[in-house]
Design an enzyme around this catalytic site. Structure first.
Site, short mmCIF file in Angstrom:
data_model
loop_
_atom_site.label_atom_id
_atom_site.label_comp_id
_atom_site.label_asym_id
_atom_site.label_seq_id
_atom_site.Cartn_x
_atom_site.Cartn_y
_atom_site.Cartn_z
N GLN A 226 -5.68 -5.59 -3.92
CA GLN A 226 -4.93 -4.32 -2.84
C GLN A 226 -6.15 -3.58 -2.40
O GLN A 226 -6.89 -3.01 -3.14
CB GLN A 226 -4.34 -3.43 -3.53
CG GLN A 226 -3.70 -2.30 -2.75
CD GLN A 226 -3.02 -2.76 -1.73
OE1 GLN A 226 -3.46 -2.46 -0.49
NE2 GLN A 226 -1.73 -3.33 -1.92
N ARG B 26 -6.12 -1.14 -0.13
CA ARG B 26 -5.50 0.25 -0.20
C ARG B 26 -6.19 0.85 -1.48
O ARG B 26 -5.39 0.41 -2.47
CB ARG B 26 -4.02 0.31 0.17
CG ARG B 26 -3.65 1.84 0.58
CD ARG B 26 -2.42 1.77 1.16
NE ARG B 26 -1.70 0.89 1.95
CZ ARG B 26 -1.78 1.17 3.37
NH1 ARG B 26 -2.39 2.18 3.78
NH2 ARG B 26 -1.61 0.38 4.21
N GLY C 155 19.26 0.44 0.70
CA GLY C 155 18.88 -0.75 0.11
C GLY C 155 17.53 -1.35 0.67
O GLY C 155 17.01 -0.65 1.52
N GLN D 105 13.69 -5.98 3.10
CA GLN D 105 12.83 -6.90 2.96
C GLN D 105 12.25 -6.93 1.35
O GLN D 105 11.69 -6.11 1.07
CB GLN D 105 11.63 -6.79 3.79
CG GLN D 105 10.62 -7.97 3.82
CD GLN D 105 9.42 -7.61 4.80
OE1 GLN D 105 9.44 -6.58 5.33
NE2 GLN D 105 8.81 -8.65 4.86
N GLU E 294 3.84 -3.66 -2.02
CA GLU E 294 3.41 -2.72 -3.00
C GLU E 294 4.06 -1.26 -2.66
O GLU E 294 4.47 -0.61 -3.52
CB GLU E 294 1.83 -2.59 -3.26
CG GLU E 294 1.51 -1.47 -4.47
CD GLU E 294 0.09 -1.84 -4.82
OE1 GLU E 294 -0.52 -0.89 -5.86
OE2 GLU E 294 -0.47 -2.76 -4.63
N ARG F 299 6.70 -0.85 -1.24
CA ARG F 299 8.09 -0.94 -1.62
C ARG F 299 8.26 -0.84 -3.06
O ARG F 299 9.26 -0.16 -3.83
CB ARG F 299 8.82 -2.05 -1.17
CG ARG F 299 9.29 -2.13 0.26
CD ARG F 299 9.45 -3.52 1.07
NE ARG F 299 8.30 -4.04 1.49
CZ ARG F 299 8.08 -5.22 1.43
NH1 ARG F 299 8.90 -6.02 1.05
NH2 ARG F 299 7.08 -5.84 1.92
N ASN G 169 -2.36 -5.62 5.22
CA ASN G 169 -2.92 -4.18 5.32
C ASN G 169 -3.51 -3.89 6.52
O ASN G 169 -3.30 -2.70 7.35
CB ASN G 169 -3.53 -3.91 4.04
CG ASN G 169 -2.80 -3.37 2.73
OD1 ASN G 169 -2.16 -2.32 2.71
ND2 ASN G 169 -2.43 -4.30 1.89
N ARG H 26 -0.72 -3.57 9.38
CA ARG H 26 -0.04 -2.25 9.28
C ARG H 26 -0.88 -1.12 10.10
O ARG H 26 -0.56 -0.15 10.30
CB ARG H 26 0.09 -1.81 7.71
CG ARG H 26 1.33 -2.59 7.30
CD ARG H 26 1.51 -2.10 5.95
NE ARG H 26 2.74 -2.71 5.39
CZ ARG H 26 3.82 -3.07 5.40
NH1 ARG H 26 4.28 -1.83 6.31
NH2 ARG H 26 4.52 -3.54 4.83
#
Length: 289
Positions: free
Chosen positions: A43, A45, A64, A67, A85, A87, A119, A122
């Protein structure tokens, strides 16, 4: 069928890039125990905004999970997150015991690459996290900066400028990560070259809250200090010749004589001048008492 990452990078005759592993993939969403899931080791981040995670948790609680997360099987019946991650963290806050997931069979290289790409797309990473992601992708796939920029849809200068940040001292990189200074502030420090100077000005930025324009002016002041004006020339002082003992006796004798005249009631006017070659004594004797 090629993997998402393979389609993203494509193939090149010049560079031997990632090829699809050909492993079977299950796109079925299944329930996986939250306790059996570990975060992605690759990761990029390093800082997660807890307020945004809380907001996501509230959204998931109401609507809910739209994805599912994507995981891969690892040893001891555990699963490692490939994507999702945030979520995962949100569902952890909600104390869910099971989460919807898609299981994919990926090796370390694929897992790292997908995490980096997800990432980067995003656009929420700090500049230093983005730079580290670029650096890892370059090394993972033996790419040039130009090739990476093309595949990410970015300019080569953008990638190069981010990578330059990695050459800054660790306290400054941490400052970018903690958002103490902006990327533009950090890039302005690069021309200073010397680590000690970079760290000194980094502290000045925090202390004086320089904006970028002020910082650039300060750096120019350091790189091009104003020339010191030469001190005005001074005329050499005249060196007086040493006075012999006989001359001193003569002077004292004259002064004593003049003092005796003054004591007799005649007010003399005297003036002494110390010239380079001689002493000059001027005596004015009034004609009347």
């Amino acid at each position: 069928m090629k993997s998402t990452f393979s389609r993203f990078f494509g193939n090149s005759d010049k560079d031997e890039l990632f090829e699809a592993s050909g492993a079977e993939r299950s796109e079925d969403v299944i329930k996986v125990r939250l306790a059996d899931i570990i975060p992605n080791r690759f990761q990029p981040r390093t800082i997660f905004d807890e307020e945004k995670i809380d907001e996501l948790a509230r959204t998931i609680n109401i609507h809910g999970v739209i994805q599912p997360i994507v995981v891969r099987p690892i040893e001891d019946g555990k699963f490692e997150i490939i994507a999702g991650e945030r979520r995962y963290r949100a569902m952890k806050k909600l104390k869910w015991t099971e989460v919807p997931a898609i299981i994919r069979d990926m090796d370390d290289k694929e897992t790292a690459s997908v995490a980096l790409i997800e990432n980067l797309q995003r656009e929420e990473l700090t500049a230093i996290e983005e730079a580290m992601a670029y650096d890892k992708l370059l090394k993972l796939h033996s790419l040039t900066q130009e090739a990476l920029a093309q595949r990410l849809g970015k300019g080569q200068s953008t990638v190069a400028n981010k990578l330059r940040l990695l050459k800054l001292p660790e306290p400054i990189r941490r400052g970018i990560l903690d958002r103490e200074i902006s990327e533009r502030h950090a890039r302005s420090l690069i021309p200073l070259k010397e680590e000690e100077l970079q760290l000194q000005v980094f502290e000045e930025i925090k202390e004086h809250q320089y904006n970028v324009k002020q910082l650039e002016a300060r750096i120019q002041e350091i790189l091009n200090p104003p020339e010191e004006e030469p001190a005005p020339e001074q005329k050499p002082k005249k060196r007086r010749k040493a006075v012999s003992k006989d001359v001193r006796i003569a002077l004292n004798t004259i002064r004593q004589s003049l003092s005796l005249v003054n004591q007799s009631g005649i007010r003399l006017q005297t003036e002494e001048e110390d010239e380079e070659e001689f002493y000059k004594i001027t005596v004015r004797i009034p004609k009347q008492k």
